[in-house]
Design a protein around this motif. Structure first.
Motif, PDB file in Angstrom:
ATOM      1  N   HIS A   5       0.931  -1.285   0.011  1.00  0.00           N
ATOM      2  CA  HIS A   5      -0.210  -0.117  -0.023  1.00  0.00           C
ATOM      3  C   HIS A   5       0.897   1.191   0.072  1.00  0.00           C
ATOM      4  O   HIS A   5       1.901   1.142   0.723  1.00  0.00           O
ATOM      5  N   SER A   6       0.509   2.390  -0.954  1.00  0.00           N
ATOM      6  CA  SER A   6       1.513   3.140  -1.138  1.00  0.00           C
ATOM      7  C   SER A   6       1.397   4.497  -0.077  1.00  0.00           C
ATOM      8  O   SER A   6       2.479   5.219   0.212  1.00  0.00           O
ATOM      9  N   LYS A   7       0.126   4.509   0.760  1.00  0.00           N
ATOM     10  CA  LYS A   7       0.114   5.485   1.667  1.00  0.00           C
ATOM     11  C   LYS A   7      -0.641   5.185   2.809  1.00  0.00           C
ATOM     12  O   LYS A   7      -1.331   3.923   3.001  1.00  0.00           O
ATOM     13  N   ARG A  25      -3.710   2.725   2.587  1.00  0.00           N
ATOM     14  CA  ARG A  25      -4.669   2.826   1.517  1.00  0.00           C
ATOM     15  C   ARG A  25      -3.547   2.746   0.052  1.00  0.00           C
ATOM     16  O   ARG A  25      -2.678   3.113   0.332  1.00  0.00           O
ATOM     17  N   GLY A  26      -4.318   2.554  -0.827  1.00  0.00           N
ATOM     18  CA  GLY A  26      -3.671   2.693  -2.300  1.00  0.00           C
ATOM     19  C   GLY A  26      -2.822   1.698  -2.646  1.00  0.00           C
ATOM     20  O   GLY A  26      -1.725   1.405  -2.451  1.00  0.00           O
ATOM     21  N   PHE A  27      -3.674   0.428  -2.799  1.00  0.00           N
ATOM     22  CA  PHE A  27      -2.984  -0.942  -3.312  1.00  0.00           C
ATOM     23  C   PHE A  27      -2.193  -0.700  -4.561  1.00  0.00           C
ATOM     24  O   PHE A  27      -2.851  -0.325  -5.528  1.00  0.00           O
ATOM     25  N   ASN A  28      -0.864  -1.120  -4.457  1.00  0.00           N
ATOM     26  CA  ASN A  28       0.012  -0.901  -5.422  1.00  0.00           C
ATOM     27  C   ASN A  28       0.094  -1.933  -6.413  1.00  0.00           C
ATOM     28  O   ASN A  28       0.840  -3.094  -5.739  1.00  0.00           O
ATOM     29  N   ALA A 328      -5.084  -2.974   5.816  1.00  0.00           N
ATOM     30  CA  ALA A 328      -5.656  -2.266   4.763  1.00  0.00           C
ATOM     31  C   ALA A 328      -6.916  -1.538   5.162  1.00  0.00           C
ATOM     32  O   ALA A 328      -7.930  -2.117   5.856  1.00  0.00           O
ATOM     33  N   GLU A 329      -7.128  -0.442   4.577  1.00  0.00           N
ATOM     34  CA  GLU A 329      -8.537   0.259   4.710  1.00  0.00           C
ATOM     35  C   GLU A 329      -9.625  -0.745   3.933  1.00  0.00           C
ATOM     36  O   GLU A 329      -9.506  -0.600   2.785  1.00  0.00           O
ATOM     37  N   PRO A 330     -10.597  -1.142   4.978  1.00  0.00           N
ATOM     38  CA  PRO A 330     -11.628  -1.990   4.497  1.00  0.00           C
ATOM     39  C   PRO A 330     -12.473  -1.254   3.167  1.00  0.00           C
ATOM     40  O   PRO A 330     -12.999  -0.152   3.040  1.00  0.00           O
TER      41      PRO A 330
END
Length: 813
Positions: A5-7, A25-28, A328-330
């Motif tokens: 996750h980038s952020k 957040r931000g799955f890379n 991870a943010e759901p």
């Protein structure tokens, strides 16, 4: 350890209640592909019977979210596992021998400092900051990506190679960006390139900060921007540039984003078209794509990251009770996944294996670890056991890893734990307006080669910004052409300058020269100041009009003197010729002829024989002339004193004594000239200091003192002769030459007195002309004053040239 996750998700801290769990957040997809490639490489090693036989490598996969706090927490959790019982029932700590990660330099620095306490080696695949080469701070750090020292040097040489001397720089607000820009600036400054501005990109830039950054880039006269940043940091700046429609800038990218599909989109291409940069070496891995496409969301072993990838890729939610990634943010989707979706049917960066560059570094990292463990296992001289391995036992073998991989590259670490600096130079190109952005390799850089061979660029293959084929220009000031030099503007960088014409006598035969080159002594600058031409050699020559006029005058004087001598010889028996010793008259005419002829030696190129000849001939001929005049004056005085009663002076000054007087007076000058020629004679010189654009050939006096003695002796003879002639001027006229000698000496002295200032003030060859004129004027003065009245009587008044007439004139008086 991967920033899958980038952020991180910012939390509001109220300090009144316990903070919740940190979220990302931000799955890379790109980073997730790296993690899956690592799994593939480990499984490959486990299937290889020649590498670590009978040993199976395992792994634990962590998400750092690109946040330093998460990275530190992850590193500490890795080395602080709870105790477990081994096969013998003993409680032991399950030690992890090493960590592969992280992708960011700042994260790797924070992790490495923490791991130093436990001597756990860290092998990074994408942390390129040069600061990580400091073994005093990071003794257990290794990496398979080249240090930014090489990249900064490569970027600097690329900029200079393309002729850019005025560039802007931009870096992220982290160790990678700050150190990279610092090193690039230091390198590029040594090559004569100036930095127009330096922009630091905040980690969380506000809209106002982004507008200010874009305004700086847009308004600058620098048309080239060099950017050191990871894709997540530079993406907001690029988005703002596209929103403001900023074009006309040539971008030079670091390896962290030059092949980033997040940045190289069709939407961004209008602002970033033609970007060039250094990319990590790539490799072809055809079997990796099949592995990536065979991924299953509920496969064994279960991975919450695979589950999140599946839901992100297919925009659906899996109906399962298995846990999702804890940080991870759901995100919930309305659509439910079946689990039978096909990855090969999608087109994303995850299954794009055309630019496997960081993935290739991951391959080197995993295989370097495997080879280090294999060397440890096969080393007969170590007590370390592969089954009870401690982290610090692996470090020694990592330092000595040296193998050739399946792609033909030699992999090893230097004393700083770094690989060799090898890069591909890539150029963003688009074949069609709607086509994808392609990374075309247009050169390479290899730090292991000699300096002159390290950089190779195929400029013809590059498509520049907005489709141009010519290299764009980025200079603060236009190039100074031949004949001009650069003059730096006060208070501005050295690349901002004015072009100033070279001064006389200096040239520049190349562009952008800081100083004009002085011409050699015998050369002078041409009117364009771009070449040195031979100086004009100047001397008073026979062939030029002035020289011909002086030579003709000298010959005329010699001819007139010869004519007078012929007249006197023909009428030698007449009283006017016999008066005052005719021998002295003929000797005086001879000396005058020599005076006229000696001026011819002053004409022409000065040589080693002409210089002594012109000075000595002048001194001797004038000494002889003045000696004759002095004797003539003495003869007049003696003759009239002898008429007084009881005065016998005249018998002591007869012809023999007169000859002796002339001989003695002339001999003194001969002695001076001989001494002068023997000790320090005149010699030719090339006068280059009088005129800068030409060379005056002239004669140096040699010994100035002896030359002064020669002139002084002539002056003494002239002064003494003038004094005696003045005293005898009122004697009877018929036999008295004293009056004419007085006039001739007055003319002689007047000429030579005025000669001095004229000689000093006359430049170059005109100095010789003044000298010739003085000799001719004084010679003509003596010739006309002494002999013209007598010739007039001989030719036009022959009745006056009789003894009877002479005596009658005397008696009348």
């Amino acid at each position: 350890m991967f920033p899958i996750h980038s952020k991180g998700v910012e939390q509001k801290l109220t300090f009144t209640e316990k903070p919740g769990k940190r979220r990302c957040r931000g799955f890379n997809l790109r980073v997730f592909r790296w993690s899956q490639a690592m799994v593939y490489f480990i499984e490959e090693i486990n299937r290889d019977p020649g590498l670590l036989p009978n040993i199976t490598l395992g792994y634990r996969l962590y998400d750092t979210c690109g946040v330093e706090m998460f990275s530190l927490r992850t590193a500490l959790s890795v080395i602080s596992q709870p105790l477990k019982r081994n096969a013998a029932g003993e409680c032991v700590s399950p030690s992890v021998p090493l960590i592969v990660g992280d992708s960011g330099s700042s994260l790797s620095m924070a992790i490495s400092r923490s791991l130093n306490l436990f001597r756990v080696p860290l092998v990074s695949y994408f942390a390129s900051c040069a600061c990580l080469s400091d073994k005093s701070q990071f003794p257990y750090f290794f990496r398979t990506i080249p240090s930014d020292v090489h990249q900064a040097r490569a970027l600097a040489h690329l900029v200079r190679h393309l002729g850019w001397t005025w560039v802007g720089t931009m870096g992220a607000d982290d160790d990678y960006g700050r150190t990279g820009i610092d090193m690039f600036t230091a390198e590029v400054t040594q090559l004569g390139v100036c930095v127009a501005y330096r922009i630091t990109i905040p980690k969380l830039p506000s809209p106002e900060e982004l507008r200010d950054i874009v305004a700086t880039i847009r308004d600058s006269t620098a048309h080239v921007v060099v950017a050191f940043a990871i894709e997540e940091d530079i993406e907001p700046v690029v988005t703002e540039m596209v929103a403001q429609n900023v074009t006309g800038k040539q971008w030079v990218a670091s390896e962290a984003w030059v092949t980033s599909t997040l940045i190289s989109t069709r939407a961004n291409y209008a602002s970033l078209s033609g970007a060039v940069g250094f990319a990590i070496r790539r490799a072809e891995m055809p079997f990796l794509k099949r592995f990536l496409q065979n991924l299953k969301p509920m496969g064994t072993p279960y991975s919450p990251f695979v589950r999140e990838f599946w839901e992100t890729q297919f925009k659906c939610s899996l109906n399962t009770t298995l846990p999702a990634a804890s940080m991870a943010e759901p995100i919930r989707y309305n659509k439910t996944c079946t689990g039978r979706e096909r990855v090969e049917d999608t087109d994303s960066i995850y299954n794009d294996v055309s630019q496997l560059r960081v993935t290739y570094n991951m391959h080197k990292a995993v295989y370097s670890v495997a080879h280090a463990l294999h060397n440890l296992m096969t080393d007969q001289n170590t007590t370390a056991s592969i089954h009870s391995l401690r982290p610090w036992q692996v470090v020694r073998y990592l330092r000595t890893v040296n193998y050739t991989n399946i792609f033909g590259d030699v992999v090893h670490f230097d004393e700083n734990g770094d690989p060799a600096g090898t890069y591909d130079i890539v150029n963003w190109q688009q074949r069609s307006p709607d086509g994808p952005v392609e990374y075309v390799t247009v050169g390479r850089f290899d730090s292991s080669l000699p300096p002159t061979q390290q950089l190779l660029v195929n400029s013809d293959a590059i498509v520049w910004h907005q489709g141009e084929k010519a290299v764009p220009k980025s200079v603060c000031s236009a190039s100074c052409q031949h004949g001009f030099r650069k003059a730096t503007r006060e208070g501005q960088p050295v690349c901002c300058y004015d072009c100033v014409p070279c001064a006389e006598g200096t040239i520049t035969n190349d562009t952008d020269q800081p100083e004009c080159i002085p011409c050699p002594d015998d050369f002078w600058s041409n009117p364009r100041r771009d070449a040195c031409v031979r100086k004009q050699v100047e001397f008073l020559s026979y062939t030029e009009a002035f020289g011909m006029a002086l030579g003709a005058t000298a010959i005329l004087g010699a001819i007139v003197t010869s004519a007078v001598a012929a007249i006197f010889l023909q009428h030698r028996a007449t009283p006017i010729v016999r008066a005052n010793n005719s021998e002295l008259s003929f000797l005086l005419l001879l000396s005058l002829g020599l005076c006229f002829l000696c001026t011819l030696t002053f004409l022409g190129r000065p040589t080693s024989w002409a210089c002594p000849l012109r000075r000595t001939s002048f001194g001797l001929s004038f000494a002889l002339c003045l000696s004759c005049l002095l004797c003539k004056t003495l003869v007049v005085l003696m003759a009239f004193k002898a008429t007084l009663p009881g005065n016998n002076t005249a018998r002591w000054f007869r012809r023999p004594q007169q000859r002796l007087s002339v001989f003695v007076c002339s001999s003194l000058q001969v002695v001076l000239c001989v001494v002068w020629l023997a000790r320090s004679p005149p010699y030719p010189i090339r006068n280059t200091w009088l005129y800068r654009d030409r060379i005056i050939l002239e004669c140096h006096m040699g010994s100035v003192a002896l030359f002064g003695c020669v002139l002084g002796y002539i002056g003494c003879l002239a002064a003494f002769c003038l004094l005696l002639a003045f005293l005898a001027r009122k004697l009877p006229d018929n036999f008295n030459e004293a009056k004419f000698i007085t006039f001739s000496m007055l003319i002689f002295c007047a000429v030579w007195i005025t000669f001095i200032p004229a000689y000093v003030s006359s430049p170059g060859k005109f100095t010789v002309a003044v000298e010739i004129f003085a000799i001719l004027a004084s010679s003509f003065g003596v010739l006309f004053c002494i002999f013209l009245p007598k010739c007039y009587i001989i030719i036009f008044l022959p009745d006056h040239n009789t003894k009877k007439f002479m005596m009658s004139q005397k008696g009348g008086r």
